[in-house]
Design a protein around this motif. Structure first.
Motif, PDB file in Angstrom:
ATOM      1  N   GLY A   1       0.814  -1.211   0.000  1.00 20.59           N
ATOM      2  CA  GLY A   1       0.000   0.000   0.000  1.00 20.59           C
ATOM      3  C   GLY A   1       0.844   1.256   0.000  1.00 20.59           C
ATOM      4  N   CYS A   2       2.125   1.091   0.313  1.00 19.52           N
ATOM      5  CA  CYS A   2       3.039   2.229   0.453  1.00 19.52           C
ATOM      6  C   CYS A   2       4.445   1.635   0.516  1.00 19.52           C
ATOM      7  CB  CYS A   2       2.695   2.974   1.754  1.00 19.52           C
ATOM      8  SG  CYS A   2       3.826   4.296   2.256  1.00 19.52           S
ATOM      9  N   ALA A   3       5.464   2.433   0.203  1.00 14.27           N
ATOM     10  CA  ALA A   3       6.825   1.891   0.280  1.00 14.27           C
ATOM     11  C   ALA A   3       7.771   2.913   0.879  1.00 14.27           C
ATOM     12  CB  ALA A   3       7.325   1.491  -1.107  1.00 14.27           C
ATOM     13  N   VAL A   4       8.718   2.437   1.660  1.00 15.87           N
ATOM     14  CA  VAL A   4       9.786   3.276   2.186  1.00 15.87           C
ATOM     15  C   VAL A   4      11.051   2.921   1.409  1.00 15.87           C
ATOM     16  CG1 VAL A   4      11.014   4.060   4.245  1.00 15.87           C
ATOM     17  CG2 VAL A   4       8.711   3.091   4.463  1.00 15.87           C
ATOM     18  N   THR A   5      11.778   3.955   0.981  1.00 14.59           N
ATOM     19  CA  THR A   5      13.011   3.707   0.217  1.00 14.59           C
ATOM     20  C   THR A   5      14.106   3.171   1.144  1.00 14.59           C
ATOM     21  OG1 THR A   5      14.020   5.862   0.658  1.00 14.59           O
ATOM     22  CG2 THR A   5      12.496   5.720  -1.226  1.00 14.59           C
ATOM     23  N   LYS A   6      15.165   2.702   0.519  1.00 17.51           N
ATOM     24  CA  LYS A   6      16.363   2.396   1.285  1.00 17.51           C
ATOM     25  C   LYS A   6      16.823   3.691   1.947  1.00 17.51           C
ATOM     26  CE  LYS A   6      20.227  -0.702   0.759  1.00 17.51           C
ATOM     27  NZ  LYS A   6      19.737  -1.818   1.572  1.00 17.51           N
TER      28      LYS A   6
END
Lengths: 250, 304
Positions: free
Chosen positions: B41-46
């Protein structure tokens, strides 16, 4: 991690050795392992020997491979894996052709994962034609081993010291124009693989290519080996040529 | 059908599963795949820093019983090379959170400003990586220092600022209160736990960096406890992370007080589509237990 004692070391060809070790695990042709050399490094290596005794075949090119070349029987190494998908005789999804007539193209140490694949598939009844290339005759890997499978083996060297004087892709092009193959498998330097994907497309033969990338985790979470969103360690290292053609990074 | 939609600090999510930082988040293409094929539903980058960084040498990741241990060491291309990756990830139409690490409030503010310029929907401050000298946990233990970082970042950007904190701090409730009082928009808990592995047959630590971070199912009870403690202390939303591989794991975190959850190592245990699977299991649980909306579950176990 499996800790293995080196069982035997074989000088294969100039600057290239095979390290054999016991490891009772099922591995598919084309899969790789992460090899830990305590205090030095951990590096990805294709399995070149797949029976009860496993093996890696390594050209000395840097610090880690130099450390591998210094190993003696009895020395302990750490092994993680086997990782990746490996070559598939059935092909990838959407390509359900059975393949009995196979063209295997290898360059340099790229021949290492091809050799056990050819051995296994030849034993299962496939008719396999191999074309392998190297800089020079003394650096050609596994030509006898491939011949022992009953496959026909064509050779190319950059300096003409054995077989065709030139690139292995030129031999492949000639074979493809003369014979009909069900499938191509390939592993070698990336420029060679790029040409093989183009040839496969031109001759309309499905191709599976084993790629090489610097790897960290080996099991698909860190993303350091990603190419176009695909992880070489987990989704590969063997990719369908059509997928590779669609990736900008290839 | 019950809805698992959720919202954190104004960021709407079609489902409450978020790709955790550090997993597959180094390229825009990888993040796109986590959305399209994975169903996040959402993503956090490295985590991205000011300068490019190679990270620690190999071995840097191992699979142990019921857990993974890694010491990647914050490898990243540097903030200036990361704008294109964010742009590719944003093609998904889904919210993308930029994770950043630094050792000073000024650098955190600079990084956050650039993430905002690239179009990130929020930033996540890495105050908790346990295996990188001068970064992560080394700046995230002292509430005073965390307060200074938040003040600098909040004065720089308008997008929400989330703080990812460690379970390995002396007073997690105090730290949470400081984050809320400093204007933090949400708390992400927990990061990996500092850990190591010695190989008995070799007699040496396996990780090149010696120390790494433990993740996977083994750490879930620690994460649930931290989310429970934090969410009793503060009113800002909490995002739960640590050992989630199934819908039942996620439900525990919601009941502890999390408004959304992140999945990292679960990608290893169940594949890239772990997000899709976990969300389907959440909905199935809600259906079986008569819940219509995720908000009914959030904080249920806190009692108050």
């Amino acid at each position: 991690m499996h800790i293995a004692a080196v069982k035997k070391i074989i000088d294969e060809c100039e600057n290239t050795k095979t390290i054999l070790f016991d490891w009772n695990i099922e591995a598919k042709p084309g899969q790789f392992v992460m090899v830990w050399l305590p205090d030095v490094d951990e590096v990805p290596m294709s399995l070149s020997h797949l029976s009860g005794t496993k093996g890696i075949t390594v050209e000395k090119v840097g610090e880690a491979t130099a450390a591998i070349h210094k190993l003696k029987p009895g020395d302990k190494i750490g092994i993680r894996g086997p990782f990746g998908n490996g070559f598939s005789k059935a092909g990838s999804s959407g390509d359900s052709r059975s393949s009995n007539k196979i063209l295997a193209i290898g360059g340099g140490t790229g021949i290492a994962p091809l050799a056990p694949t050819v051995e296994k598939w030849a034993a299962e009844g496939c008719e396999i034609t191999c074309a392998i290339g190297g800089n020079t005759k003394s650096k050609l890997l596994f030509s006898e081993r491939l011949k022992n499978t009953g496959s026909s083996v064509h050779v190319a060297t950059d300096d003409g010291s054995d077989g065709h004087n030139g690139f292995v892709t030129e031999v492949a092009e000639k074979l493809l124009s003369e014979q009909k193959f069900d499938r191509i498998i390939t592993c070698g330097p990336e420029p060679m693989t790029v040409i093989m994907v183009q040839l496969a497309s031109r001759f309309e033969v499905p191709i599976q290519c084993s790629l090489e990338r610097y790897m960290k985790c080996g099991f698909g979470i860190c993303g350091s080996c990603s190419i176009g969103g695909f992880r070489v360690c987990k989704d590969g290292p063997v990719f369908d040529g059509r997928l590779l053609s669609s990736l900008a990074e290839f | 059908m019950p809805s698992s939609r959720t919202e954190i600090a104004g960021i709407e999510m079609q489902n409450p599963t978020i790709l955790a930082s550090g997993i597959l988040g180094q390229t825009g293409e990888s993040i796109l795949r986590v959305f399209k094929e994975g169903g996040a539903g959402c993503a956090v980058t490295k985590s991205i820093g000011i300068e490019p960084r190679d990270g620690h040498g190999n071995p840097c990741a191992l699979e142990l019983d019921n857990s993974l241990i890694n010491a990647m060491g914050l490898p990243n291309p540097g903030i200036d090379a990361f704008g294109d990756e964010i742009k590719i990830a944003l093609k998904s139409g889904k919210p993308v959170i930029g994770s950043i690490f630094a050792s000073t409030p000024e650098d955190f503010a600079t990084l956050a400003g650039k993430m905002e310029d690239f179009g990130a929907h929020a930033v996540e401050l890495n105050l908790s990586c346990p295996h990188a000298e001068k970064y992560g946990l080394e700046v995230g233990t002292d509430p005073g220092r965390v307060g200074d970082i938040l003040a600098a970042v909040k004065s720089k950007v308008k997008i929400p600022v989330f703080s990812k904190i460690s379970a390995m701090v002396p007073d997690i409730r105090g730290l949470a209160k400081t984050i809320e009082a400093s204007g933090g928009d949400g708390i992400v808990a927990i990061n990996t736990l500092k850990a190591m592995k010695i190989e008995p047959e070799i007699g040496k630590p396996v990780l090149r960096n010696v120390y790494g971070g433990l993740s996977g199912p083994a750490i879930k009870p620690v994460g649930v406890m931290c989310v429970f403690e934090i969410s009793r202390e503060v009113k800002i939303p909490v995002i739960g992370v640590g050992g989630i591989t199934t819908g039942a794991d996620a439900i525990e975190y919601f009941m502890a007080g999390a408004s959304a959850i992140q999945i990292g190592s679960g990608v290893h245990y169940r594949g890239i589509d772990v997000f899709k699977k976990v969300n389907a299991e959440i909905i199935k649980f809600m259906e079986a237990h008569g819940y219509d909306d995720l908000s009914q579950l959030i904080g249920m176990a806190r009692g108050v």
